[in-house]
Design a protein around this motif. Sequence first.
Motif, PDB file in Angstrom:
ATOM      1  N   VAL A 111       0.826  -1.198   0.000  1.00 42.67           N
ATOM      2  CA  VAL A 111       0.000   0.000   0.000  1.00 42.67           C
ATOM      3  C   VAL A 111       0.866   1.255   0.000  1.00 42.67           C
ATOM      4  N   SER A 112       1.859   1.270   0.902  1.00 41.72           N
ATOM      5  CA  SER A 112       2.715   2.455   1.021  1.00 41.72           C
ATOM      6  C   SER A 112       3.597   2.639  -0.194  1.00 41.72           C
ATOM      7  N   ALA A 113       4.185   1.521  -0.660  1.00 37.72           N
ATOM      8  CA  ALA A 113       5.163   1.635  -1.735  1.00 37.72           C
ATOM      9  C   ALA A 113       4.534   1.813  -3.091  1.00 37.72           C
ATOM     10  N   SER A 114       3.197   1.703  -3.201  1.00 32.50           N
ATOM     11  CA  SER A 114       2.572   1.961  -4.492  1.00 32.50           C
ATOM     12  C   SER A 114       2.647   3.437  -4.831  1.00 32.50           C
ATOM     13  N   SER A 115       2.985   4.290  -3.820  1.00 33.07           N
ATOM     14  CA  SER A 115       3.239   5.688  -4.103  1.00 33.07           C
ATOM     15  C   SER A 115       4.720   5.855  -4.368  1.00 33.07           C
ATOM     16  N   PRO A 116       5.073   6.664  -5.375  1.00 27.92           N
ATOM     17  CA  PRO A 116       6.471   6.786  -5.756  1.00 27.92           C
ATOM     18  C   PRO A 116       7.388   7.240  -4.649  1.00 27.92           C
ATOM     19  N   ALA A 117       6.895   8.059  -3.723  1.00 31.67           N
ATOM     20  CA  ALA A 117       7.795   8.580  -2.688  1.00 31.67           C
ATOM     21  C   ALA A 117       7.728   7.770  -1.420  1.00 31.67           C
ATOM     22  N   SER A 118       7.555   6.449  -1.577  1.00 30.15           N
ATOM     23  CA  SER A 118       7.363   5.600  -0.407  1.00 30.15           C
ATOM     24  C   SER A 118       8.563   5.604   0.519  1.00 30.15           C
ATOM     25  N   ALA A 121       4.391  -0.983 -11.286  1.00 34.15           N
ATOM     26  CA  ALA A 121       4.283  -0.470  -9.913  1.00 34.15           C
ATOM     27  C   ALA A 121       5.005  -1.388  -8.932  1.00 34.15           C
ATOM     28  N   GLN A 122       5.015  -2.696  -9.216  1.00 37.71           N
ATOM     29  CA  GLN A 122       5.696  -3.647  -8.346  1.00 37.71           C
ATOM     30  C   GLN A 122       7.196  -3.386  -8.281  1.00 37.71           C
ATOM     31  N   GLU A 123       7.754  -2.790  -9.321  1.00 36.70           N
ATOM     32  CA  GLU A 123       9.189  -2.485  -9.313  1.00 36.70           C
ATOM     33  C   GLU A 123       9.539  -1.484  -8.224  1.00 36.70           C
ATOM     34  N   LEU A 124       8.555  -0.677  -7.832  1.00 27.79           N
ATOM     35  CA  LEU A 124       8.773   0.256  -6.730  1.00 27.79           C
ATOM     36  C   LEU A 124       8.709  -0.472  -5.390  1.00 27.79           C
ATOM     37  N   ILE A 125       7.905  -1.522  -5.339  1.00 28.03           N
ATOM     38  CA  ILE A 125       7.711  -2.249  -4.091  1.00 28.03           C
ATOM     39  C   ILE A 125       8.866  -3.205  -3.818  1.00 28.03           C
ATOM     40  N   HIS A 126       9.326  -3.871  -4.864  1.00 31.17           N
ATOM     41  CA  HIS A 126      10.347  -4.905  -4.698  1.00 31.17           C
ATOM     42  C   HIS A 126      11.564  -4.642  -5.586  1.00 31.17           C
ATOM     43  N   PRO A 127      12.337  -3.594  -5.315  1.00 36.65           N
ATOM     44  CA  PRO A 127      13.555  -3.374  -6.100  1.00 36.65           C
ATOM     45  C   PRO A 127      14.578  -4.467  -5.797  1.00 36.65           C
ATOM     46  N   ALA A 128      15.352  -4.808  -6.814  1.00 36.32           N
ATOM     47  CA  ALA A 128      16.386  -5.833  -6.609  1.00 36.32           C
ATOM     48  C   ALA A 128      17.470  -5.289  -5.688  1.00 36.32           C
ATOM     49  N   GLY A 129      17.918  -6.113  -4.765  1.00 34.80           N
ATOM     50  CA  GLY A 129      18.962  -5.677  -3.834  1.00 34.80           C
ATOM     51  C   GLY A 129      20.305  -5.555  -4.513  1.00 34.80           C
ATOM     52  N   LYS A 130      21.123  -4.624  -4.001  1.00 36.74           N
ATOM     53  CA  LYS A 130      22.464  -4.441  -4.554  1.00 36.74           C
ATOM     54  C   LYS A 130      23.537  -4.691  -3.509  1.00 36.74           C
ATOM     55  N   GLY A 131      23.151  -5.327  -2.415  1.00 36.74           N
ATOM     56  CA  GLY A 131      24.137  -5.634  -1.385  1.00 36.74           C
ATOM     57  C   GLY A 131      24.995  -6.821  -1.764  1.00 36.74           C
ATOM     58  N   ASP A 132      26.001  -7.054  -0.951  1.00 41.21           N
ATOM     59  CA  ASP A 132      26.891  -8.185  -1.171  1.00 41.21           C
ATOM     60  C   ASP A 132      26.225  -9.454  -0.630  1.00 41.21           C
ATOM     61  N   TYR A 186      -6.155   1.417 -12.503  1.00 36.19           N
ATOM     62  CA  TYR A 186      -5.510   0.414 -13.360  1.00 36.19           C
ATOM     63  C   TYR A 186      -5.174  -0.860 -12.584  1.00 36.19           C
ATOM     64  N   GLU A 187      -5.958  -1.136 -11.530  1.00 36.72           N
ATOM     65  CA  GLU A 187      -5.681  -2.315 -10.711  1.00 36.72           C
ATOM     66  C   GLU A 187      -5.768  -3.614 -11.499  1.00 36.72           C
ATOM     67  N   GLU A 188      -6.561  -3.632 -12.563  1.00 40.91           N
ATOM     68  CA  GLU A 188      -6.707  -4.840 -13.378  1.00 40.91           C
ATOM     69  C   GLU A 188      -5.759  -4.840 -14.576  1.00 40.91           C
ATOM     70  N   ASP A 189      -4.960  -3.801 -14.710  1.00 38.37           N
ATOM     71  CA  ASP A 189      -4.026  -3.690 -15.836  1.00 38.37           C
ATOM     72  C   ASP A 189      -2.690  -4.318 -15.441  1.00 38.37           C
ATOM     73  N   GLU A 190      -2.383  -5.460 -16.021  1.00 40.27           N
ATOM     74  CA  GLU A 190      -1.198  -6.221 -15.607  1.00 40.27           C
ATOM     75  C   GLU A 190       0.096  -5.446 -15.842  1.00 40.27           C
ATOM     76  N   GLU A 191       0.194  -4.749 -16.964  1.00 45.95           N
ATOM     77  CA  GLU A 191       1.422  -4.025 -17.277  1.00 45.95           C
ATOM     78  C   GLU A 191       1.671  -2.893 -16.282  1.00 45.95           C
ATOM     79  N   VAL A 192       0.625  -2.144 -15.966  1.00 40.78           N
ATOM     80  CA  VAL A 192       0.761  -1.037 -15.015  1.00 40.78           C
ATOM     81  C   VAL A 192       1.110  -1.562 -13.621  1.00 40.78           C
ATOM     82  N   MET A 193       0.433  -2.618 -13.185  1.00 46.21           N
ATOM     83  CA  MET A 193       0.692  -3.170 -11.861  1.00 46.21           C
ATOM     84  C   MET A 193       2.093  -3.792 -11.770  1.00 46.21           C
TER      85      MET A 193
END
Length: 485
Positions: free
Chosen positions: A24-31, A148-159, A138-145
């Motif tokens: 919910v929080s991360a669906s906003s860009p400035a999460s 948006a998921q890329e904001l929620i689950h960014p790939a980690g860059k740690g070691d 656009y909750e039913e739009d797979e491409e948009v969602m």
Amino acid sequence: LRRYGTVGAGVICDSMATLRLAEVSASSPASSSKGGYAGASASVVSVSTWKKPEGDGPLTRQDILDILTETVRVQGIVQTEVSRLASKLAKEKGEKKKKKNISLLDGYEKIKALKLPREPLEEMGLSEPEFQKLLSQYEEDEEVMTKAQELIHPAGKGDPERARSITIDKIVEIHQFMVAEMQKVLTEFLGLDQETRRSFTSKACETTAELLVSVAVEQSLHVHCEDVEQAVIRYETMLQGNPEFARCTEQLAQMMQHLTSAAQPRVDKVVFVKALRHMGESTQKAKVFAKKLYDEYRAKTCNVSEAYRRFEDFVDNGNPPPEGGAEDLSPVEMQLCYDEYKADKEVQTAWASSGVENGLMLSTAMASMTSKSPSSGSSTEDKKSKKTKPSEIIEMQELMVDELKRTSEAVASAAKSPPWRTEVAMQMVQALASAAVERRFGVSAEEMTLAGFTHAPVLQKNERFCRATEKQQEILMSVAQSCSA
């Protein structure tokens, strides 16, 4: 919460609560739901191809996709740069004999010196709630969602090697430390004069806080923030069910919201009073409506489909905004406005009748806040909460489950044409169940929740309460599933 009750009185953590809060929080860009430390996306694009939409017309689907793509790019750059700066500052502090903490204003100057790119919403003057409202279309739009998921689950860059050495207990310890450090940042910011506070943008507040907390983590706990994020990703499933981790992330999110809200100008006193009065009227109307609907549903003068239609109509049209509109203020903004205007008798009267105080008490209790954030002076443990015994709360919770089960079974078998809205159906079954509890015990959902927090240490160890709460969560999820089927 005041209107329709809460899951398990909010005492037993839902195993999926952390993930849902993040989504919910991360669906906003400035999460700020990444927990306050600076991570970085693996898909950082160095060159922007985004162009601000022209004209004053509504944003198109492509505009939404472009905004999400650019936000992911910008956040990746910001997080990478802030992480590098945090490591550099932590190293410099470690080399000095006197480890003087970096002040918030010093941190702000260092952030400004990075000349970080601005996010699309800042460029467009679009608020996060406004964008979330657009995104919800656009909750039913797979491409948009998916974007948006890329904001929620960014790939980690740690070691990965270093991240593997960070256990779940260590992750929780780090987050507890982050809560303490974030509280220091918030306290320092609130201690600044009003003019200085309002020279910060919301994004500047957020980024500066992330820098200071990240420096403290690296300096005191000797872990890199990227590695912490990598470890969180690794143990994500197990952390979802960890109540202490959930509590820490919720505290961090609330304090970040408090921080960014404190930087914004307060609404005019007249507007604030108008908003308070509207809230009071809205809450009272909702309670009266829910009680009447329950009585008629219980007497079988209306079936569940008719109850849903009436409930949906009330949600959409039952309490229109007053003439000229009413300011939509968050709980944090409400508290900050009250702190500024509380000497005014008109404000005091409107505040007392609005029901906001109890809502803030619930929010504070739910996040288990131990901060020194401003308060209007009330304790979260009112007299009725103290008098209600844990055994009575358990009975209420079990009755709540019985009523939820009965109504959810009716919802599942009802014809849903046109389709039912999930959030409305879930609110309805909670409202009917809460009304049943109030009828039998004379305790509102709000009072039950506050009593639950008062007796949380006992309830969390009670098998009956835990079992009923888990069942309650299952039932509510089944309502959502029956609406989406």
